[in-house]
Design a protein around this motif. Structure first.
Motif, PDB file in Angstrom:
ATOM      1  N   GLY A 154      -4.505  -7.235  -8.167  1.00 30.26           N
ATOM      2  CA  GLY A 154      -3.213  -7.348  -7.518  1.00 30.26           C
ATOM      3  C   GLY A 154      -2.505  -6.012  -7.517  1.00 30.26           C
ATOM      4  N   PRO A 155      -1.255  -5.964  -7.044  1.00 33.55           N
ATOM      5  CA  PRO A 155      -0.515  -4.700  -6.969  1.00 33.55           C
ATOM      6  C   PRO A 155      -0.412  -3.974  -8.311  1.00 33.55           C
ATOM      7  CG  PRO A 155       0.604  -6.416  -5.720  1.00 33.55           C
ATOM      8  CD  PRO A 155      -0.503  -7.089  -6.472  1.00 33.55           C
ATOM      9  N   GLU A 156      -0.204  -4.713  -9.400  1.00 36.25           N
ATOM     10  CA  GLU A 156      -0.047  -4.054 -10.700  1.00 36.25           C
ATOM     11  C   GLU A 156      -1.313  -3.318 -11.109  1.00 36.25           C
ATOM     12  OE1 GLU A 156       0.497  -7.244 -10.130  1.00 36.25           O
ATOM     13  OE2 GLU A 156       2.688  -7.437 -10.257  1.00 36.25           O
ATOM     14  N   GLU A 157      -2.470  -3.952 -10.883  1.00 34.20           N
ATOM     15  CA  GLU A 157      -3.728  -3.309 -11.250  1.00 34.20           C
ATOM     16  C   GLU A 157      -3.990  -2.079 -10.388  1.00 34.20           C
ATOM     17  OE1 GLU A 157      -7.504  -2.848 -13.239  1.00 34.20           O
ATOM     18  OE2 GLU A 157      -5.558  -3.745 -13.708  1.00 34.20           O
ATOM     19  N   TRP A 158      -3.701  -2.184  -9.091  1.00 35.79           N
ATOM     20  CA  TRP A 158      -3.894  -1.025  -8.221  1.00 35.79           C
ATOM     21  C   TRP A 158      -2.920   0.100  -8.598  1.00 35.79           C
ATOM     22  CZ3 TRP A 158      -8.048   0.094  -5.969  1.00 35.79           C
ATOM     23  CH2 TRP A 158      -8.869  -0.871  -5.383  1.00 35.79           C
ATOM     24  N   GLN A 159      -1.728  -0.257  -9.013  1.00 36.84           N
ATOM     25  CA  GLN A 159      -0.783   0.773  -9.449  1.00 36.84           C
ATOM     26  C   GLN A 159      -1.297   1.483 -10.686  1.00 36.84           C
ATOM     27  OE1 GLN A 159       2.484   1.603  -7.896  1.00 36.84           O
ATOM     28  NE2 GLN A 159       1.716   3.363  -9.064  1.00 36.84           N
ATOM     29  N   ARG A 160      -1.875   0.727 -11.616  1.00 38.81           N
ATOM     30  CA  ARG A 160      -2.429   1.346 -12.828  1.00 38.81           C
ATOM     31  C   ARG A 160      -3.557   2.310 -12.472  1.00 38.81           C
ATOM     32  NH1 ARG A 160      -6.533   1.359 -15.878  1.00 38.81           N
ATOM     33  NH2 ARG A 160      -7.653  -0.187 -14.614  1.00 38.81           N
ATOM     34  N   ILE A 161      -4.443   1.888 -11.566  1.00 41.24           N
ATOM     35  CA  ILE A 161      -5.556   2.756 -11.163  1.00 41.24           C
ATOM     36  C   ILE A 161      -5.029   4.012 -10.474  1.00 41.24           C
ATOM     37  CG2 ILE A 161      -7.536   2.931  -9.601  1.00 41.24           C
ATOM     38  CD1 ILE A 161      -8.065  -0.052 -10.174  1.00 41.24           C
ATOM     39  N   THR A 162      -4.045   3.828  -9.590  1.00 36.96           N
ATOM     40  CA  THR A 162      -3.463   4.969  -8.879  1.00 36.96           C
ATOM     41  C   THR A 162      -2.840   5.956  -9.862  1.00 36.96           C
ATOM     42  OG1 THR A 162      -3.041   3.601  -6.935  1.00 36.96           O
ATOM     43  CG2 THR A 162      -1.801   5.651  -7.123  1.00 36.96           C
ATOM     44  N   ASP A 163      -2.135   5.446 -10.856  1.00 37.93           N
ATOM     45  CA  ASP A 163      -1.524   6.319 -11.859  1.00 37.93           C
ATOM     46  C   ASP A 163      -2.593   7.054 -12.660  1.00 37.93           C
ATOM     47  OD1 ASP A 163       0.927   5.413 -11.006  1.00 37.93           O
ATOM     48  OD2 ASP A 163       1.204   3.990 -12.662  1.00 37.93           O
ATOM     49  N   THR A 164      -3.691   6.372 -12.947  1.00 35.09           N
ATOM     50  CA  THR A 164      -4.779   6.995 -13.707  1.00 35.09           C
ATOM     51  C   THR A 164      -5.407   8.129 -12.908  1.00 35.09           C
ATOM     52  OG1 THR A 164      -5.256   4.914 -14.833  1.00 35.09           O
ATOM     53  CG2 THR A 164      -6.980   6.575 -14.866  1.00 35.09           C
ATOM     54  N   VAL A 165      -5.598   7.909 -11.608  1.00 38.59           N
ATOM     55  CA  VAL A 165      -6.158   8.956 -10.743  1.00 38.59           C
ATOM     56  C   VAL A 165      -5.196  10.139 -10.661  1.00 38.59           C
ATOM     57  CG1 VAL A 165      -6.847   9.510  -8.376  1.00 38.59           C
ATOM     58  CG2 VAL A 165      -7.557   7.350  -9.408  1.00 38.59           C
ATOM     59  N   GLN A 214       0.835  -1.207   0.000  1.00 35.37           N
ATOM     60  CA  GLN A 214       0.000   0.000   0.000  1.00 35.37           C
ATOM     61  C   GLN A 214       0.868   1.256   0.000  1.00 35.37           C
ATOM     62  OE1 GLN A 214      -3.370  -0.039   2.809  1.00 35.37           O
ATOM     63  NE2 GLN A 214      -3.094  -2.250   2.982  1.00 35.37           N
ATOM     64  N   ALA A 215       1.901   1.266   0.829  1.00 37.92           N
ATOM     65  CA  ALA A 215       2.785   2.427   0.894  1.00 37.92           C
ATOM     66  C   ALA A 215       3.499   2.655  -0.436  1.00 37.92           C
ATOM     67  CB  ALA A 215       3.800   2.241   2.022  1.00 37.92           C
ATOM     68  N   ALA A 216       3.918   1.561  -1.069  1.00 40.67           N
ATOM     69  CA  ALA A 216       4.632   1.681  -2.342  1.00 40.67           C
ATOM     70  C   ALA A 216       3.718   2.194  -3.450  1.00 40.67           C
ATOM     71  CB  ALA A 216       5.220   0.328  -2.734  1.00 40.67           C
ATOM     72  N   ILE A 217       2.460   1.799  -3.421  1.00 37.88           N
ATOM     73  CA  ILE A 217       1.534   2.164  -4.494  1.00 37.88           C
ATOM     74  C   ILE A 217       0.875   3.517  -4.244  1.00 37.88           C
ATOM     75  CG2 ILE A 217      -0.648   1.523  -5.636  1.00 37.88           C
ATOM     76  CD1 ILE A 217       0.160  -1.428  -5.092  1.00 37.88           C
ATOM     77  N   PHE A 218       0.388   3.732  -3.010  1.00 42.72           N
ATOM     78  CA  PHE A 218      -0.399   4.929  -2.719  1.00 42.72           C
ATOM     79  C   PHE A 218       0.412   6.065  -2.106  1.00 42.72           C
ATOM     80  CE2 PHE A 218      -3.475   1.290  -2.026  1.00 42.72           C
ATOM     81  CZ  PHE A 218      -4.023   1.370  -3.298  1.00 42.72           C
ATOM     82  N   GLY A 219       1.664   5.779  -1.766  1.00 43.30           N
ATOM     83  CA  GLY A 219       2.522   6.839  -1.244  1.00 43.30           C
ATOM     84  C   GLY A 219       2.646   6.787   0.271  1.00 43.30           C
ATOM     85  N   PRO A 220       3.667   7.415   0.809  1.00 45.29           N
ATOM     86  CA  PRO A 220       3.946   7.344   2.255  1.00 45.29           C
ATOM     87  C   PRO A 220       2.869   8.007   3.117  1.00 45.29           C
ATOM     88  CG  PRO A 220       5.353   8.964   1.182  1.00 45.29           C
ATOM     89  CD  PRO A 220       4.656   8.226   0.088  1.00 45.29           C
ATOM     90  N   ARG A 221       2.045   8.881   2.539  1.00 45.62           N
ATOM     91  CA  ARG A 221       1.006   9.557   3.322  1.00 45.62           C
ATOM     92  C   ARG A 221      -0.267   8.708   3.408  1.00 45.62           C
ATOM     93  NH1 ARG A 221       0.257  15.550   1.148  1.00 45.62           N
ATOM     94  NH2 ARG A 221      -1.129  15.551   2.982  1.00 45.62           N
ATOM     95  N   TRP A 222      -0.280   7.570   2.717  1.00 44.06           N
ATOM     96  CA  TRP A 222      -1.465   6.704   2.738  1.00 44.06           C
ATOM     97  C   TRP A 222      -1.657   6.097   4.123  1.00 44.06           C
ATOM     98  CZ3 TRP A 222      -5.711   5.239   0.243  1.00 44.06           C
ATOM     99  CH2 TRP A 222      -6.292   4.002   0.556  1.00 44.06           C
ATOM    100  N   ASP A 223      -2.903   6.094   4.581  1.00 46.64           N
ATOM    101  CA  ASP A 223      -3.231   5.509   5.883  1.00 46.64           C
ATOM    102  C   ASP A 223      -3.776   4.102   5.662  1.00 46.64           C
ATOM    103  OD1 ASP A 223      -4.059   4.794   8.377  1.00 46.64           O
ATOM    104  OD2 ASP A 223      -5.585   6.363   8.580  1.00 46.64           O
ATOM    105  N   PRO A 224      -3.038   3.053   6.044  1.00 45.84           N
ATOM    106  CA  PRO A 224      -3.500   1.682   5.812  1.00 45.84           C
ATOM    107  C   PRO A 224      -4.766   1.329   6.585  1.00 45.84           C
ATOM    108  CG  PRO A 224      -1.530   1.677   7.172  1.00 45.84           C
ATOM    109  CD  PRO A 224      -1.706   3.077   6.680  1.00 45.84           C
ATOM    110  N   GLU A 225      -5.132   2.148   7.572  1.00 46.60           N
ATOM    111  CA  GLU A 225      -6.367   1.911   8.323  1.00 46.60           C
ATOM    112  C   GLU A 225      -7.580   2.519   7.614  1.00 46.60           C
ATOM    113  OE1 GLU A 225      -6.674  -0.034  10.974  1.00 46.60           O
ATOM    114  OE2 GLU A 225      -4.556  -0.482  10.644  1.00 46.60           O
ATOM    115  N   GLY A 226      -7.331   3.256   6.548  1.00 41.84           N
ATOM    116  CA  GLY A 226      -8.430   3.893   5.825  1.00 41.84           C
ATOM    117  C   GLY A 226      -9.480   2.914   5.323  1.00 41.84           C
TER     118      GLY A 226
END
Length: 267
Positions: free
Chosen positions: A163-174, A126-138
């Motif tokens: 999986g991680p690759e798909e979430w990374q693609r979505i994160t990049d799209t956002v 989660q930290a690698a994909i969404f960034g260090p400010r991401w709250d894993p409890e969200g």
């Protein structure tokens, strides 16, 4: 069919109980010639002999292995049939079914986890994909708040297959969308313009990655962007005032589709 006394064999009901199959199944096997009772009483009741029961036992076993009735009859009635070869072939099919069931079980486990957790990613992922400010409890808080909604169920079921690759693609799209929104506001694009409407439609398509998003629901999101401190801070960090600009852009686009933003509801 020879006549017999009631003590010479088992009735259909007794054989059904002994074998754990239905009377209907025994009648059907009798009708198609797969397993017929050898005796009949003077009163007309059919009786299964010990030999009949042996055949029935084999039928039950082969059915449990998944063989069709035609295949079973061929094995039982053909003296030249290679029974071990038939059983090996059936064993291979059983192994395939076991693997499919194992995969189904894994999929169900992921579906359950997704409904309960939202994201099937480790904290590190989660930290690698969404960034260090991401709250894993969200996601946990989101489930507590929205877990009973249709949208959470849709989100969870999509999450289960990602999986991680798909979430990374979505994160990049956002992230690309956020940049485009900030650049549009900085360039003086006005809500209701063709360019703004195009960005609003792009926003709806991007966020439909999480769950189907109607235009009315998008209007409700726009309100939250401007009123919720967390959303406002996110968009205003991209460009000052972007949260309000985005809400106005969504409202203007909704009007072109016959939706009154003031009365739009989450539907």
């Amino acid at each position: 069919m020879p006549d017999a006394t009631d003590t010479d064999g088992l009735t259909v009901g007794q054989a059904s109980t002994r074998l754990g199959v239905t009377v209907r199944a025994l009648h059907h096997w009798d009708e198609i010639g797969l397993a017929r009772p050898s005796l009949r009483t003077a009163a007309g009741y059919r009786l299964y002999t010990a030999g009949d029961l042996e055949r029935l036992h084999r039928i039950v076993v082969y059915r449990e292995l998944g063989m069709g009735l035609d295949r079973i009859q061929a094995i039982l009635d053909d003296a030249t049939a290679d029974v071990p070869a038939a059983l090996r072939a059936q064993r291979a099919q059983v192994a395939e079914r076991i693997e499919r069931l194992r995969q189904l079980g894994t999929g169900l486990d992921r579906m359950i986890d997704a409904h309960e957790r939202g994201l099937l990613l480790t904290v590190e992922q989660q930290a690698a994909i969404f960034g260090p400010r991401w709250d894993p409890e969200g996601p946990t808080r989101a489930r507590q708040r929205y877990g009973a909604t249709k949208q959470w169920q849709q989100y969870a079921e999509r999450s289960a297959s990602r999986g991680p690759e798909e979430w990374q693609r979505i994160t990049d799209t956002v992230a690309d969308l956020d940049r485009a929104l900030g650049e549009a506001m900085a360039a003086g694009v006005t809500p209701g313009s063709t360019e703004a409407n195009r960005l609003v439609e792009r926003h709806r398509e991007v966020f439909a990655s999480y769950f189907p998003l109607t235009r009315q629901m998008q209007v409700c999101l726009g309100r939250r962007y401007a009123s919720d401190s967390g959303f406002a801070a996110h968009y205003d960090a991209i460009h000052p005032g972007l949260s309000t600009w985005l809400r106005h852009a969504i409202d203007a686009s909704a009007r072109t589709h016959g939706i009154d933003p003031d009365t739009a509801t989450w539907q």
